[in-house]
Design a protein around this motif. Structure first.
Motif, PDB file in Angstrom:
ATOM      1  N   GLY A   1       1.010  28.582 -16.663  1.00 14.68           N
ATOM      2  CA  GLY A   1       1.454  27.352 -17.295  1.00 14.68           C
ATOM      3  C   GLY A   1       0.336  26.363 -17.515  1.00 14.68           C
ATOM      4  N   GLY A   2      -0.777  26.511 -16.783  1.00 16.77           N
ATOM      5  CA  GLY A   2      -1.927  25.643 -16.979  1.00 16.77           C
ATOM      6  C   GLY A   2      -2.674  26.006 -18.247  1.00 16.77           C
ATOM      7  N   ASN A   3      -3.381  25.038 -18.844  1.00 15.91           N
ATOM      8  CA  ASN A   3      -4.022  25.321 -20.129  1.00 15.91           C
ATOM      9  C   ASN A   3      -5.290  26.161 -20.012  1.00 15.91           C
ATOM     10  N   ASP A   4      -5.766  26.438 -18.787  1.00 16.41           N
ATOM     11  CA  ASP A   4      -6.899  27.349 -18.604  1.00 16.41           C
ATOM     12  C   ASP A   4      -6.438  28.784 -18.315  1.00 16.41           C
ATOM     13  N   TYR A   5      -5.194  28.924 -17.919  1.00 20.76           N
ATOM     14  CA  TYR A   5      -4.660  30.234 -17.542  1.00 20.76           C
ATOM     15  C   TYR A   5      -4.776  31.279 -18.660  1.00 20.76           C
ATOM     16  N   PRO A   6      -4.532  30.925 -19.952  1.00 23.82           N
ATOM     17  CA  PRO A   6      -4.653  31.947 -20.996  1.00 23.82           C
ATOM     18  C   PRO A   6      -6.022  32.596 -21.071  1.00 23.82           C
ATOM     19  N   ALA A   7      -7.084  31.872 -20.726  1.00 20.46           N
ATOM     20  CA  ALA A   7      -8.416  32.475 -20.756  1.00 20.46           C
ATOM     21  C   ALA A   7      -8.528  33.602 -19.739  1.00 20.46           C
ATOM     22  N   ALA A   8      -7.946  33.408 -18.569  1.00 21.33           N
ATOM     23  CA  ALA A   8      -7.947  34.467 -17.559  1.00 21.33           C
ATOM     24  C   ALA A   8      -7.001  35.594 -17.954  1.00 21.33           C
ATOM     25  N   GLN A   9      -5.843  35.237 -18.515  1.00 23.19           N
ATOM     26  CA  GLN A   9      -4.893  36.249 -18.982  1.00 23.19           C
ATOM     27  C   GLN A   9      -5.538  37.180 -20.006  1.00 23.19           C
ATOM     28  N   ALA A  10      -6.443  36.641 -20.810  1.00 25.32           N
ATOM     29  CA  ALA A  10      -7.103  37.442 -21.841  1.00 25.32           C
ATOM     30  C   ALA A  10      -8.067  38.456 -21.258  1.00 25.32           C
ATOM     31  N   GLY A  11      -8.425  38.297 -19.972  1.00 25.58           N
ATOM     32  CA  GLY A  11      -9.269  39.297 -19.329  1.00 25.58           C
ATOM     33  C   GLY A  11     -10.578  38.796 -18.769  1.00 25.58           C
ATOM     34  N   THR A  12     -10.844  37.486 -18.823  1.00 27.55           N
ATOM     35  CA  THR A  12     -12.068  36.972 -18.223  1.00 27.55           C
ATOM     36  C   THR A  12     -11.966  36.994 -16.700  1.00 27.55           C
ATOM     37  N   MET A  13     -13.087  36.815 -16.046  1.00 24.40           N
ATOM     38  CA  MET A  13     -13.119  36.605 -14.607  1.00 24.40           C
ATOM     39  C   MET A  13     -12.785  35.137 -14.371  1.00 24.40           C
ATOM     40  N   GLY A  14     -11.554  34.846 -13.975  1.00 18.42           N
ATOM     41  CA  GLY A  14     -11.083  33.476 -13.865  1.00 18.42           C
ATOM     42  C   GLY A  14     -11.487  32.842 -12.544  1.00 18.42           C
TER      43      GLY A  14
ATOM     44  N   ASP B   1     -18.088  41.484 -24.349  1.00 18.19           N
ATOM     45  CA  ASP B   1     -16.707  41.809 -24.004  1.00 18.19           C
ATOM     46  C   ASP B   1     -16.063  40.678 -23.204  1.00 18.19           C
ATOM     47  N   VAL B   2     -14.776  40.440 -23.450  1.00 20.82           N
ATOM     48  CA  VAL B   2     -14.050  39.428 -22.689  1.00 20.82           C
ATOM     49  C   VAL B   2     -14.153  39.708 -21.191  1.00 20.82           C
ATOM     50  N   ALA B   3     -14.113  40.972 -20.807  1.00 28.07           N
ATOM     51  CA  ALA B   3     -14.174  41.344 -19.387  1.00 28.07           C
ATOM     52  C   ALA B   3     -15.501  40.975 -18.740  1.00 28.07           C
ATOM     53  N   ASP B   4     -16.526  40.729 -19.544  1.00 30.06           N
ATOM     54  CA  ASP B   4     -17.846  40.356 -19.028  1.00 30.06           C
ATOM     55  C   ASP B   4     -18.073  38.849 -19.093  1.00 30.06           C
ATOM     56  N   MET B   5     -17.007  38.099 -19.358  1.00 28.96           N
ATOM     57  CA  MET B   5     -17.089  36.639 -19.382  1.00 28.96           C
ATOM     58  C   MET B   5     -16.467  36.059 -18.121  1.00 28.96           C
ATOM     59  N   VAL B   6     -17.067  34.991 -17.647  1.00 29.32           N
ATOM     60  CA  VAL B   6     -16.499  34.184 -16.564  1.00 29.32           C
ATOM     61  C   VAL B   6     -15.888  32.947 -17.201  1.00 29.32           C
ATOM     62  N   PHE B   7     -14.719  32.517 -16.734  1.00 31.69           N
ATOM     63  CA  PHE B   7     -14.175  31.247 -17.206  1.00 31.69           C
ATOM     64  C   PHE B   7     -13.763  30.394 -16.013  1.00 31.69           C
ATOM     65  N   VAL B   8     -14.259  29.157 -16.004  1.00 37.26           N
ATOM     66  CA  VAL B   8     -14.057  28.234 -14.889  1.00 37.26           C
ATOM     67  C   VAL B   8     -13.150  27.095 -15.347  1.00 37.26           C
ATOM     68  N   GLY B   9     -12.068  26.844 -14.616  1.00 33.20           N
ATOM     69  CA  GLY B   9     -11.162  25.777 -15.013  1.00 33.20           C
ATOM     70  C   GLY B   9     -10.357  25.235 -13.845  1.00 33.20           C
ATOM     71  N   ASP B  10      -9.834  24.030 -14.025  1.00 36.72           N
ATOM     72  CA  ASP B  10      -9.066  23.387 -12.954  1.00 36.72           C
ATOM     73  C   ASP B  10      -7.565  23.614 -13.106  1.00 36.72           C
ATOM     74  N   ARG B  11      -7.126  24.245 -14.208  1.00 37.68           N
ATOM     75  CA  ARG B  11      -5.688  24.460 -14.411  1.00 37.68           C
ATOM     76  C   ARG B  11      -5.455  25.947 -14.680  1.00 37.68           C
TER      77      ARG B  11
ATOM     78  N   MET C   1      -8.320  38.588 -13.764  1.00 35.76           N
ATOM     79  CA  MET C   1      -8.226  38.260 -12.344  1.00 35.76           C
ATOM     80  C   MET C   1      -8.639  36.804 -12.125  1.00 35.76           C
ATOM     81  N   ILE C   2      -7.903  36.101 -11.292  1.00 34.93           N
ATOM     82  CA  ILE C   2      -8.214  34.712 -10.965  1.00 34.93           C
ATOM     83  C   ILE C   2      -8.409  34.594  -9.461  1.00 34.93           C
ATOM     84  N   LYS C   3      -9.500  33.955  -9.063  1.00 33.02           N
ATOM     85  CA  LYS C   3      -9.739  33.657  -7.655  1.00 33.02           C
ATOM     86  C   LYS C   3     -10.282  32.238  -7.546  1.00 33.02           C
ATOM     87  N   PRO C   4     -10.042  31.564  -6.423  1.00 30.95           N
ATOM     88  CA  PRO C   4     -10.717  30.292  -6.189  1.00 30.95           C
ATOM     89  C   PRO C   4     -12.233  30.485  -6.217  1.00 30.95           C
ATOM     90  N   TRP C   5     -12.935  29.430  -6.559  1.00 35.13           N
ATOM     91  CA  TRP C   5     -14.387  29.521  -6.742  1.00 35.13           C
ATOM     92  C   TRP C   5     -15.118  30.054  -5.515  1.00 35.13           C
TER      93      TRP C   5
END
Length: 277
Positions: free
Chosen positions: A229-242, A215-225, A1-5
């Motif tokens: 297509g952005g290079n941070d998107y795969p981290a959220a796709q993998a299951g982090t809290m984007g 677990d990946v699901a228990d990780m937060v990942f913060v990024g500007d892209r 899941m991805i949400k604005p900060w």
């Protein structure tokens, strides 16, 4: 899941989070520049509260100059996970030094073919510009990175050059056709990265989960892209809290929210002092 900060429920996020990961450029710091003191202060404190990872397309020397050199003396380096070159390398603080846990380096043939394809396709598509800022094609060991305007181009120039991303995406597709055995993707505003197949920020967070037991699901990942297509998107796709930010100012406000909720560390333990390498 991805949400604005500023749309995350931080109470729920902090109750679940066991690790917070960050992109570097334009998330923790302006491109190629050190974290500013307000960010360094907050980042230092965050390492005392929770495991922190940095996953960046940049090479390790930039992690040193942008993060390690400006950390405060209270940083808990044992709580810090460094994954430069899009997670193709992983370093931990052990025995008073940064130790490489793994490095998926390209071999000589892969490097040579990547250099040749990047230059040829850039010239064909009019992206081999006359004047650049710094190195144009950089060998990062585990990743080859082409920057249309050069590695040291100012942020404003990079943002203005290809605002839709169409030019770099077109070149990335052409290079990928030349290098079917390698992973080719559009990286930053004007860059294209070549690395081993299957290696991106999704790979990085999965490796981190395997090595830490978090677990990946228990990780937060913060990024500007964080958009597709952005290079941070795969981290959220993998299951982090984007967590999507636009710049380091957003990140500071988000981290302030974390620090207001995460428990303070027990006192009395000495922590390692940051050193440059």
């Amino acid at each position: 899941m991805i949400k604005p900060w500023n749309q995350w429920d931080l109470d729920l996020l902090c109750a679940r989070a066991r690790l917070v990961g960050f992109d570097l450029d334009n998330t923790l710091a302006n491109s190629k520049l050190p974290m500013r003191p307000p960010m360094a202060e907050r980042f230092t404190e965050l390492t005392r509260r929770i495991p922190v990872a940095v996953i960046t397309g940049g090479r390790y020397s930039l992690v040193v100059s942008q993060i390690l050199d400006v950390l405060g003396p209270g940083a808990d380096l044992s709580n810090l996970h460094l994954m430069p070159t899009s997670g193709t390398r992983y370093l931990r603080w052990e025995g008073g030094a940064w130790r490489t846990v793994f490095s998926h380096d390209l071999d000589d043939d892969q490097r040579a073919r990547a250099f040749a394809s990047l230059e040829r396709r850039a010239r064909e598509q009019g992206l081999w510009v006359e004047e650049v800022w710094g190195e144009r094609i950089e060998d990062r060991g585990s990743q080859i990175t082409f920057s249309v305007l050069g590695q040291q181009a100012p942020l404003e120039a990079k943002q203005a050059f290809d605002p839709t991303g169409e030019l770099k995406e077109r070149m990335a597709r052409a290079v990928a056709a030349d290098l079917p055995d390698l992973k080719v993707h559009a990286g930053g505003y004007t860059s294209i990265d070549v690395a081993g197949r299957g290696i991106d920020k999704a790979f990085a967070v999965r490796e981190l989960a395997s090595l830490t037991g978090i677990d990946v699901a228990d990780m937060v990942f913060v990024g500007d892209r964080m958009a597709p297509g952005g290079n941070d998107y795969p981290a959220a796709q993998a299951g982090t809290m984007g967590v999507a930010v636009s710049n380091p100012a957003d990140t500071i406000l988000f981290v302030d929210g974390l620090l207001a909720r995460l428990p303070e560390p027990d006192g009395g333990d000495d922590v390692a002092q940051p050193v440059s390498q």
